[in-house]
Motif scaffolding. Structure first.
Motif, PDB file in Angstrom:
ATOM      1  N   GLU A 260      -1.920  39.330 -18.187  1.00  0.00           N
ATOM      2  CA  GLU A 260      -3.352  39.356 -18.522  1.00  0.00           C
ATOM      3  C   GLU A 260      -3.933  40.821 -18.353  1.00  0.00           C
ATOM      4  O   GLU A 260      -3.381  41.661 -17.542  1.00  0.00           O
ATOM      5  CB  GLU A 260      -4.280  38.527 -17.339  1.00  0.00           C
ATOM      6  CG  GLU A 260      -3.948  37.315 -17.688  1.00  0.00           C
ATOM      7  CD  GLU A 260      -4.691  36.589 -18.813  1.00  0.00           C
ATOM      8  OE1 GLU A 260      -5.632  37.254 -19.419  1.00  0.00           O
ATOM      9  OE2 GLU A 260      -3.865  35.590 -19.695  1.00  0.00           O
ATOM     10  N   PRO A 261      -4.833  41.439 -18.929  1.00  0.00           N
ATOM     11  CA  PRO A 261      -5.274  42.859 -18.843  1.00  0.00           C
ATOM     12  C   PRO A 261      -5.988  42.998 -17.370  1.00  0.00           C
ATOM     13  O   PRO A 261      -6.833  42.215 -17.014  1.00  0.00           O
ATOM     14  CB  PRO A 261      -6.367  42.898 -19.998  1.00  0.00           C
ATOM     15  CG  PRO A 261      -6.430  41.776 -20.831  1.00  0.00           C
ATOM     16  CD  PRO A 261      -5.643  40.798 -19.972  1.00  0.00           C
ATOM     17  N   THR A 269     -11.769  53.313 -18.484  1.00  0.00           N
ATOM     18  CA  THR A 269     -13.046  52.448 -19.488  1.00  0.00           C
ATOM     19  C   THR A 269     -13.683  53.551 -20.519  1.00  0.00           C
ATOM     20  O   THR A 269     -13.906  52.851 -21.595  1.00  0.00           O
ATOM     21  CB  THR A 269     -14.100  51.765 -18.407  1.00  0.00           C
ATOM     22  OG1 THR A 269     -13.429  51.105 -17.321  1.00  0.00           O
ATOM     23  CG2 THR A 269     -15.193  51.011 -19.098  1.00  0.00           C
ATOM     24  N   LEU A 272     -11.486  54.021 -23.501  1.00  0.00           N
ATOM     25  CA  LEU A 272     -11.381  52.878 -24.401  1.00  0.00           C
ATOM     26  C   LEU A 272     -12.614  52.711 -25.154  1.00  0.00           C
ATOM     27  O   LEU A 272     -12.509  52.230 -26.324  1.00  0.00           O
ATOM     28  CB  LEU A 272     -11.123  51.639 -23.291  1.00  0.00           C
ATOM     29  CG  LEU A 272     -11.001  50.110 -23.983  1.00  0.00           C
ATOM     30  CD1 LEU A 272      -9.774  50.101 -25.013  1.00  0.00           C
ATOM     31  CD2 LEU A 272     -11.023  49.033 -23.362  1.00  0.00           C
ATOM     32  N   THR A 276     -12.764  52.058 -29.236  1.00  0.00           N
ATOM     33  CA  THR A 276     -13.137  50.697 -29.813  1.00  0.00           C
ATOM     34  C   THR A 276     -14.586  51.050 -30.616  1.00  0.00           C
ATOM     35  O   THR A 276     -14.711  50.314 -31.815  1.00  0.00           O
ATOM     36  CB  THR A 276     -13.252  49.766 -28.693  1.00  0.00           C
ATOM     37  OG1 THR A 276     -14.202  50.354 -27.648  1.00  0.00           O
ATOM     38  CG2 THR A 276     -12.108  49.073 -28.042  1.00  0.00           C
ATOM     39  N   GLU A 299      -2.024  50.902 -20.885  1.00  0.00           N
ATOM     40  CA  GLU A 299      -3.036  49.818 -20.718  1.00  0.00           C
ATOM     41  C   GLU A 299      -4.379  50.372 -21.533  1.00  0.00           C
ATOM     42  O   GLU A 299      -4.845  49.163 -22.246  1.00  0.00           O
ATOM     43  CB  GLU A 299      -3.618  49.709 -19.377  1.00  0.00           C
ATOM     44  CG  GLU A 299      -4.410  48.504 -19.113  1.00  0.00           C
ATOM     45  CD  GLU A 299      -3.695  47.389 -19.473  1.00  0.00           C
ATOM     46  OE1 GLU A 299      -4.522  46.577 -20.136  1.00  0.00           O
ATOM     47  OE2 GLU A 299      -2.642  47.039 -19.375  1.00  0.00           O
ATOM     48  N   GLN A 303      -5.660  47.509 -24.311  1.00  0.00           N
ATOM     49  CA  GLN A 303      -6.932  46.866 -24.723  1.00  0.00           C
ATOM     50  C   GLN A 303      -7.556  47.410 -26.041  1.00  0.00           C
ATOM     51  O   GLN A 303      -8.351  46.691 -26.652  1.00  0.00           O
ATOM     52  CB  GLN A 303      -7.605  47.247 -23.300  1.00  0.00           C
ATOM     53  CG  GLN A 303      -7.110  46.821 -22.283  1.00  0.00           C
ATOM     54  CD  GLN A 303      -7.856  46.372 -20.991  1.00  0.00           C
ATOM     55  OE1 GLN A 303      -9.215  46.334 -21.256  1.00  0.00           O
ATOM     56  NE2 GLN A 303      -7.418  46.286 -19.968  1.00  0.00           N
ATOM     57  N   GLU A 306      -6.194  44.859 -28.607  1.00  0.00           N
ATOM     58  CA  GLU A 306      -6.797  43.627 -28.723  1.00  0.00           C
ATOM     59  C   GLU A 306      -8.173  43.543 -29.615  1.00  0.00           C
ATOM     60  O   GLU A 306      -8.389  42.552 -30.143  1.00  0.00           O
ATOM     61  CB  GLU A 306      -7.138  43.288 -26.892  1.00  0.00           C
ATOM     62  CG  GLU A 306      -5.917  42.601 -26.335  1.00  0.00           C
ATOM     63  CD  GLU A 306      -6.304  42.530 -24.906  1.00  0.00           C
ATOM     64  OE1 GLU A 306      -7.421  42.732 -24.428  1.00  0.00           O
ATOM     65  OE2 GLU A 306      -5.098  42.270 -24.160  1.00  0.00           O
ATOM     66  N   GLU A 307      -8.815  44.842 -29.362  1.00  0.00           N
ATOM     67  CA  GLU A 307     -10.261  44.894 -30.131  1.00  0.00           C
ATOM     68  C   GLU A 307      -9.693  44.946 -31.619  1.00  0.00           C
ATOM     69  O   GLU A 307     -10.433  44.466 -32.362  1.00  0.00           O
ATOM     70  CB  GLU A 307     -10.903  46.061 -29.750  1.00  0.00           C
ATOM     71  CG  GLU A 307     -12.243  46.282 -30.520  1.00  0.00           C
ATOM     72  CD  GLU A 307     -13.104  45.426 -30.426  1.00  0.00           C
ATOM     73  OE1 GLU A 307     -13.759  45.068 -31.417  1.00  0.00           O
ATOM     74  OE2 GLU A 307     -13.426  44.637 -29.417  1.00  0.00           O
ATOM     75  N   ARG A 335       1.868  40.658 -23.912  1.00  0.00           N
ATOM     76  CA  ARG A 335       0.691  40.468 -23.803  1.00  0.00           C
ATOM     77  C   ARG A 335       0.371  39.979 -25.437  1.00  0.00           C
ATOM     78  O   ARG A 335      -0.704  39.262 -25.397  1.00  0.00           O
ATOM     79  CB  ARG A 335       0.136  42.085 -23.937  1.00  0.00           C
ATOM     80  CG  ARG A 335      -1.269  42.317 -24.143  1.00  0.00           C
ATOM     81  CD  ARG A 335      -2.188  41.639 -22.541  1.00  0.00           C
ATOM     82  NE  ARG A 335      -1.831  42.581 -21.652  1.00  0.00           N
ATOM     83  CZ  ARG A 335      -2.441  43.639 -21.023  1.00  0.00           C
ATOM     84  NH1 ARG A 335      -3.402  44.137 -21.948  1.00  0.00           N
ATOM     85  NH2 ARG A 335      -1.844  44.374 -20.039  1.00  0.00           N
TER      86      ARG A 335
END
Length: 801
Positions: A260-261, A269, A272, A276, A299, A303, A306-307, A335
């Motif tokens: 899990e992330p 953040t 990212l 994104t 990481e 993430q 994932e987007e 993942r």
């Protein structure tokens, strides 16, 4: 009339253009650009790529296409365009560009055959050839050679009895597994059960339960039956057997724990969010994610991916070949599960082919791979990530000489998506672009969970020598290793040389044993008592006497990983050691197996070359030792200081990545060199400023572009003469702004029995450069066919040797 323009598999300047072939009636409307075909080319049959289809040709007598190798195009419109971009920017042949985009299994293998021109001429065959051709119309050329009958075959070809033909073969076929399935409706099978013997009844009942095709091996293992009941049921028409295509899965025996992330830090953040936003807005932006080792760059990648997948798009993640560790694969598979294809050199030809087919068939949305994965045939790209972007392995050293970063940015521009370049030690060119605002700089200045950077100690090996320590280990490093063994912690030792000794010399006359084909000393390997050339692969047994003076005083100089291992065993007899270098990881899966053993704490010390410098993350590694920090500093390469700084920073980053604090011991004979001092302080920006000042003063990248021209010939005067002509021609063609240096002998003046000379061009803006280089290639490639001169042109070179 329909005509295909085909690039044929003959990488020479004369054939580097499309040839027109007639599309036979049966394939009209079927053959499309991007498909591979077999075509006649002179006396040969060759593979080629269709790059266009048109209605007419200037040529009157067209030969027809003989075979179509693909049902759907293997290269889409974007990849065909990318091939044109590569031929223009790297000055390679079109065929080389297209072949670089496909797995090795899809490159043609040609088999030469001898075929009877007419069945009626069989009697005219020479007597010694008749047994070979008994009941056959064609024979493999290698069979004729093995039988020693090539003269007779040559006569038969000249007389028109035989003809030489070339067949195009695929290197790797599809893997199939025998499956068994019901051949009748379920009700009919149930009715038949009562009349069957016990073993046949078991098989039929098993298939009734499954209601689908089952691999024969799986059925036999489950029921413990032989093939006899299966054959009997096939004979009765109750079941059917068929070959079902399956993928070769390099990870079929591995289970990946879903992950899990985790919660991101403030810096993660922020980084990212910028990436994104670009994904959602479908904007092409190039980001440099500059973060210290252990700051959580991976990481951020995951993430961001994932987007991308949420948007229904695809992503490519490039990692250096040596970083494609089991840990890296595990993180992505854990993942993203079955959405991931993995491409790297550790896979077999067949495994690479199957991973590529998963991408081509749109069965996966993410590719993790080394350099060539940048060509993954995705059609809806949402992001390309290049991890450890400073790594030189992203530059290909043979045709086409592309850099993966340039290809990634070119593709991303077309797909209107971001490129993320990640590194703790970015290349100077990349960081300079980020500082100027060409790329966008995203920073991760701290390690995760506020863990500190490891303490780094520089040991001056000259002082060790003066104080009487002649060992390859400083007292400091040896004490730290003993301490780790007492505490049950692990250590990583790094030395950028494999083998036992770097050269073998006679103490009587000073003669150094060198490779007979290259101007380089042979390296002694203790295993098998062999001396090897690390450039051409030549090897010979160790000689007991000097070939020059006959003295028995042969001694080994320099230190390789094998010698370090032997010394460690003497000094720390209780230490369990794993050695990782090209010699110990040559076998398939060996790399993974050794790292798994180290992760399971089956060893205390991991000793290796640069393949251990990055990508490793072990919680109990608290000590990193660098045995000879200056091995790369004294190479004739303007990037020597940069490569040293990067390698020391990266290898230091293996220590103290988890709860336990880390320490690094760097052993060097040049402790006051700025690249070593600043790597010890983890100060990339200070190194950047210092190195950029030197680059500007001497006119090197990123202030100038470079092109390196290497001329090789079996005779030194011929190579020198050709290089002088090229340098003179370029000085005339280029503007006064461009500087043409040389020719000079290459740092390794002879390689593979060919003498080498180099010219270097430095320029900022040079509109004539591409035209001038093309003219040199066209002119001197023509000479090459007669005079044996070989020329390579490398734009923005990474290897200066």
């Amino acid at each position: 009339m329909k005509v295909a323009s085909v690039i044929v598999d003959v990488p020479t300047r004369q054939t580097d253009r499309p040839f027109d072939y007639l599309i036979p009636e049966r394939w009209r409307g079927i053959i499309q650009p991007g498909m591979r075909v077999t075509v006649p080319f002179g006396a040969r049959r060759l593979q080629g790529f269709v790059i266009g289809v048109k209605d007419h040709s200037e040529i009157k007598q067209l030969k027809p296409i003989e075979h179509v190798l693909d049902v759907v195009p293997v290269l889409n419109e974007e990849l065909l365009d990318l091939g044109r971009y590569l031929t223009e920017t790297t000055l390679c042949f079109a065929i080389s560009a297209y072949q670089a985009m496909l797995p090795a299994a899809m490159r043609a293998k040609y088999e030469k055959l001898l075929r009877l021109t007419d069945e009626r001429k069989r009697e005219a065959l020479p007597d010694d050839l008749k047994p070979l051709f008994a009941n056959r119309v064609e024979v493999a050329w290698k069979d004729v050679e093995t039988a020693g009958l090539w003269r007779a075959a040559q006569r038969a070809v000249q007389q028109g009895v035989l003809e030489a033909v070339y067949e195009v073969k695929e290197k790797a076929g599809k893997k199939t597994v025998k499956h068994v399935v019901l051949a009748v409706p379920a009700e009919q099978a149930k009715d038949a059960l009562a009349a069957l013997p016990a073993r046949q009844k078991d098989v039929l009942s098993f298939l009734l339960e499954k209601e689908e095709a089952v691999p024969v091996a799986k059925l036999q293992a489950a029921l413990g039956v032989s093939s006899a009941p299966l054959k009997a049921l096939v004979g009765k028409g109750l079941i059917a057997m068929s070959d079902v295509e399956v993928y070769r899965d390099p990870y079929e025996h591995r289970t990946f724990q879903p992950s899990e992330p985790p919660t991101l830090t403030q810096a993660q953040t922020k980084a990212l969010a910028a990436i994104t936003a670009s994904v959602r807005a479908r904007e092409h932006r190039t980001f440099l994610l500059y973060g210290v080792t252990g700051s959580g760059k991976t990481e951020v990648y995951m993430q961001a991916i994932e987007e991308v997948l949420r948007q229904g798009k695809e992503a490519i993640v490039l990692v250096p070949e040596i970083s494609l560790t089991p840990q890296m694969v595990e993180r992505f598979k854990g993942r993203f599960g079955p959405k991931v294809a993995v491409l790297h050199s550790g896979l077999s030809v067949g495994e690479k082919y199957d991973e590529w087919r998963k991408i081509h068939r749109k069965e996966v949305q993410l590719v993790v791979g080394a350099r060539s994965a940048v060509f993954a045939p995705f059609e809806n790209l949402g992001m390309i990530i290049i991890d450890e972007e400073h790594e030189t392995s992203y530059k290909q050293e043979e045709m086409p000489r592309y850099h993966a970063r340039d290809v990634a940015i070119y593709r991303a521009r077309r797909h209107r998506c971001p490129v993320v370049l990640g590194s703790a030690t970015p290349s100077l060119e990349t960081f300079a672009r980020a500082v100027k605002g060409v790329y966008e700089l995203l920073e991760l200045p701290e390690r995760i969970a506020d863990r500190g950077m490891p303490d780094v100690h520089i040991v001056d090996m000259r002082e060790e020598l003066r104080s009487g320590n002649r060992s390859m280990f400083s007292r400091r490093l040896l004490d730290e290793l003993r301490l780790r063994l007492e505490r049950g912690e692990q250590a990583v030792l790094f030395l950028n040389r494999r083998g036992y000794s770097t050269f073998v010399m006679c103490r009587g006359c000073g003669y150094v044993i060198c490779c007979p084909h290259c101007d380089i000393s042979l390296t002694y390997h203790r295993a098998g008592e062999r001396m090897k050339c690390h450039y051409c692969g030549y090897e010979e047994p160790l000689v007991p006497r000097c070939p020059s003076c006959g003295s028995e005083h042969i001694r080994f100089f320099g230190t390789g990983t094998q010698k370090v291992e032997e010394e460690l065993v003497k000094l720390l007899p209780k230490a369990r050691i794993i050695r990782m270098d090209v010699d110990t990881t040559g076998r398939k899966g060996a790399h993974e197996e050794l790292l798994s053993r180290f992760a399971a704490k089956e060893a205390d010390i991991l000793l290796g070359t640069q393949m251990i410098a990055k990508g490793l993350d072990f919680p109990d590694v608290t000590l990193v030792g660098v045995l000879a920090a200056d091995t790369m500093l004294h190479l004739p390469d303007f990037r020597a200081a940069e490569k040293t700084f990067q390698l020391l920073t990266q290898v230091s980053g293996r220590a103290g990545r988890h709860e336990l604090p880390g320490e690094v011991v760097i052993q060097t004979y040049t402790p006051d060199h700025y690249s070593i001092e600043l790597a010890a302080r983890h100060d990339y920006r200070a190194f950047y400023r210092r190195e950029m000042t030197l680059r500007k003063a001497h006119g090197y990248p990123p202030y100038y572009y470079l092109t390196l021209i290497t001329v090789a010939h079996e005779e030194a005067p011929a190579a020198a003469k050709a290089a002088e002509k090229i340098a003179a021609y370029l000085r005339k063609q280029l503007s006064n702004e461009a500087v043409v240096l040389g020719p000079v002998a290459s740092p390794i003046a002879r390689l593979h029995d060919r003498y080498r000379y180099q010219c270097m061009i430095k320029y900022k803006r040079e509109p004539n450069i591409t035209a001038a280089l093309k003219a040199v290639i066209v002119r001197y490639q023509a000479d090459a066919t007669h005079g044996g001169v070989a020329i390579t042109v490398d734009t923005n070179p990474y290897m200066m040797m």
